[in-house]
Scaffold this motif. Structure first.
Motif, PDB file in Angstrom:
ATOM      1  N   GLN A  15       0.823  -1.206  -0.139  1.00 17.58           N
ATOM      2  CA  GLN A  15      -0.013  -0.096  -0.107  1.00 17.58           C
ATOM      3  C   GLN A  15       0.687   1.381   0.019  1.00 17.58           C
ATOM      4  O   GLN A  15       0.414   2.264  -0.644  1.00 17.58           O
ATOM      5  N   ASN A  16       1.990   1.062   0.762  1.00 20.81           N
ATOM      6  CA  ASN A  16       2.691   2.408   0.949  1.00 20.81           C
ATOM      7  C   ASN A  16       3.710   2.602  -0.562  1.00 20.81           C
ATOM      8  O   ASN A  16       3.761   3.743  -1.072  1.00 20.81           O
ATOM      9  N   MET A  46       3.302   5.930  -2.770  1.00 22.75           N
ATOM     10  CA  MET A  46       4.461   6.818  -3.129  1.00 22.75           C
ATOM     11  C   MET A  46       4.281   7.001  -4.810  1.00 22.75           C
ATOM     12  O   MET A  46       4.921   7.897  -5.420  1.00 22.75           O
ATOM     13  N   ASN A  47       4.242   5.750  -5.421  1.00 26.44           N
ATOM     14  CA  ASN A  47       4.123   5.751  -6.939  1.00 26.44           C
ATOM     15  C   ASN A  47       3.037   6.916  -7.496  1.00 26.44           C
ATOM     16  O   ASN A  47       3.213   7.605  -8.454  1.00 26.44           O
ATOM     17  N   ASN A  48       1.777   7.057  -6.873  1.00 26.25           N
ATOM     18  CA  ASN A  48       0.866   7.905  -7.325  1.00 26.25           C
ATOM     19  C   ASN A  48       1.330   9.261  -6.986  1.00 26.25           C
ATOM     20  O   ASN A  48       0.940  10.251  -7.786  1.00 26.25           O
ATOM     21  N   HIS A  49       1.970   9.504  -5.964  1.00 20.96           N
ATOM     22  CA  HIS A  49       2.551  10.766  -5.709  1.00 20.96           C
ATOM     23  C   HIS A  49       3.557  11.325  -6.465  1.00 20.96           C
ATOM     24  O   HIS A  49       3.623  12.409  -7.110  1.00 20.96           O
ATOM     25  N   GLY A  85      -0.525  19.478  -6.265  1.00 22.66           N
ATOM     26  CA  GLY A  85      -0.935  20.888  -6.651  1.00 22.66           C
ATOM     27  C   GLY A  85      -0.896  20.992  -8.197  1.00 22.66           C
ATOM     28  O   GLY A  85      -0.930  21.890  -8.826  1.00 22.66           O
ATOM     29  N   SER A  86      -0.132  19.960  -8.946  1.00 23.87           N
ATOM     30  CA  SER A  86      -0.063  20.176 -10.400  1.00 23.87           C
ATOM     31  C   SER A  86      -0.935  19.546 -11.034  1.00 23.87           C
ATOM     32  O   SER A  86      -1.867  18.873 -10.564  1.00 23.87           O
ATOM     33  N   MET A  87      -1.159  20.123 -12.270  1.00 18.76           N
ATOM     34  CA  MET A  87      -2.420  19.727 -13.129  1.00 18.76           C
ATOM     35  C   MET A  87      -2.046  18.432 -13.838  1.00 18.76           C
ATOM     36  O   MET A  87      -1.088  17.888 -13.816  1.00 18.76           O
ATOM     37  N   ALA A  88      -3.271  17.720 -14.096  1.00 19.04           N
ATOM     38  CA  ALA A  88      -3.146  16.547 -14.704  1.00 19.04           C
ATOM     39  C   ALA A  88      -2.590  16.440 -16.001  1.00 19.04           C
ATOM     40  O   ALA A  88      -3.082  17.266 -16.844  1.00 19.04           O
ATOM     41  N   VAL A  89      -1.762  15.587 -16.328  1.00 18.82           N
ATOM     42  CA  VAL A  89      -1.115  15.402 -17.649  1.00 18.82           C
ATOM     43  C   VAL A  89      -2.424  14.929 -18.694  1.00 18.82           C
ATOM     44  O   VAL A  89      -3.040  13.961 -18.426  1.00 18.82           O
ATOM     45  N   PRO A  90      -2.471  15.693 -19.943  1.00 13.82           N
ATOM     46  CA  PRO A  90      -3.345  15.122 -20.949  1.00 13.82           C
ATOM     47  C   PRO A  90      -3.406  13.750 -21.419  1.00 13.82           C
ATOM     48  O   PRO A  90      -2.089  13.404 -21.272  1.00 13.82           O
ATOM     49  N   GLU A  91      -4.373  13.215 -21.666  1.00 11.27           N
ATOM     50  CA  GLU A  91      -4.379  11.891 -22.294  1.00 11.27           C
ATOM     51  C   GLU A  91      -3.261  11.790 -23.742  1.00 11.27           C
ATOM     52  O   GLU A  91      -3.334  12.505 -24.304  1.00 11.27           O
TER      53      GLU A  91
END
Length: 338
Positions: free
Chosen positions: A182-183, A187-190, A196-202
């Motif tokens: 789970q940790n 960490m991978n998702n972070h 605070g950053s915007m999502a990367v376009p597909e």
């Protein structure tokens, strides 16, 4: 005999370093073959072992010995005698292995390993060696060893695991493995997108959108537009697809690049020529004298008379009739196309 022709495990080394694991493998294999009684001292002094069973057991033991050991015990014909001889020779390996296992147990720490799986492998290897040497290690000892060697930064987690009061080490190991996974996911998702950053376009989203737009634009209208752009005119012989840029006020760059067919001066076209007649005659005579002719232009006497009528000495333009205007318009357009 064919089932024991191939070695089932590693042969016993000359120095007996693998004696403990070798004896365990031999006992398990002979037990599965029904020959375990061939290496056990008979009770009551009565030997119930048959000659074929002793031969099979002896062949198996010798097949799993180092070649040097095999030559040393060439005279042994009884598997029980060979088994006891090897035990007397390498029994001190238990004390040697026990000392090393105890030292490894003391220095073992959970915080020194990068994963729970690596720690479990080292822990079980040490515990197995100690148990083979006769020292008993319980699940409570393994749990205490694990929780007491946590990193100081995980004191809160260590207290929470203690409050859970696990009785088996397998339960604690399972909880630690799940928490580790789970940790890792957290960490991978972070790391993929910081806070605070915007999502990367597909990926390929723009390409897909442009292909959809191109598909909408295809059809009958495509060729109709091309035919209209190429073949339909605007009344002066110019296709609609070739529109000239609008000339701003005071921009004479195009006129400066042209050359007057009448007087040879640059900066104006034929229909805007204001050069006096005597200079025009001198220019035309100079061209005739050199034997050169203006491309796509001929000077006829009638045209010269019309020029005399249209231009006077004061430089003022005289009105032309409608036929002459059409002729000059055609010449002007032909010059633009050139």
């Amino acid at each position: 005999m064919s089932d024991i022709a191939k070695r089932e495990f590693d042969a016993l080394a000359v120095d007996g370093s693998n004696y403990l694991t070798w004896t365990t493998d031999v006992e398990i294999k002979l037990d599965s073959m029904g020959l375990d009684h061939t290496i056990v001292q008979p009770e009551g002094g009565k030997d119930e072992r048959t000659k074929p069973d002793k031969a099979k057991a002896l062949h198996f033991l010798r097949h799993h010995l180092h070649p040097d050991l095999k030559s040393e015990y060439m005279t042994e014909r009884d598997p029980l005698v060979l088994w006891q001889s090897l035990k007397e020779r390498f029994s001190q390996q238990r004390s040697i292995v026990l000392l090393r296992a105890q030292q490894d147990w003391i220095t073992l720490r959970f915080q020194d390993f990068k994963s729970v799986a690596a720690y479990n492998s080292a822990l079980h290897r040490i515990v197995t060696k100690m148990r083979l040497c006769g020292q008993k290690i319980t699940d409570a000892d393994m749990i205490e060893k694990t929780l007491s060697t946590f990193h100081p930064g995980n004191i809160v987690l260590q207290q929470q695991y203690r409050n859970s009061k696990y009785t088996k080490y397998s339960e604690l190991s399972e909880v630690l493995s799940v928490a580790e996974q789970q940790n890792e996911v957290l960490m991978n998702n972070h790391s993929v997108r910081p806070t605070g950053s915007m999502a990367v376009p597909e990926a390929h989203a723009n390409v897909a959108e442009s292909s959809r737009n191109n598909k909408r634009g295809r059809g009958k209208g495509k060729w109709k537009w091309k035919r209209g752009a190429i073949f339909e005119g605007n009344g002066k012989g110019k296709p609609k697809g070739r529109t000239e840029p609008k000339k701003e006020k005071g921009d004479h760059s195009r006129e400066e690049q042209g050359e007057c067919y009448r007087c040879g001066a640059k900066g104006h076209w034929f229909r805007k020529c204001r050069t006096p007649r005597h200079l025009v005659d001198l220019y035309q005579q100079s061209k005739k004298g050199k034997g050169q002719h203006e491309s796509h232009f001929t000077t006829e006497p009638e045209a010269q008379e019309r020029d005399d009528m249209n231009v006077d000495g004061s430089g003022e333009d005289v009105r032309m009739d409608e036929n002459e205007n059409n002729l000059l318009d055609d010449i002007d357009v032909f010059g633009d196309l050139q």
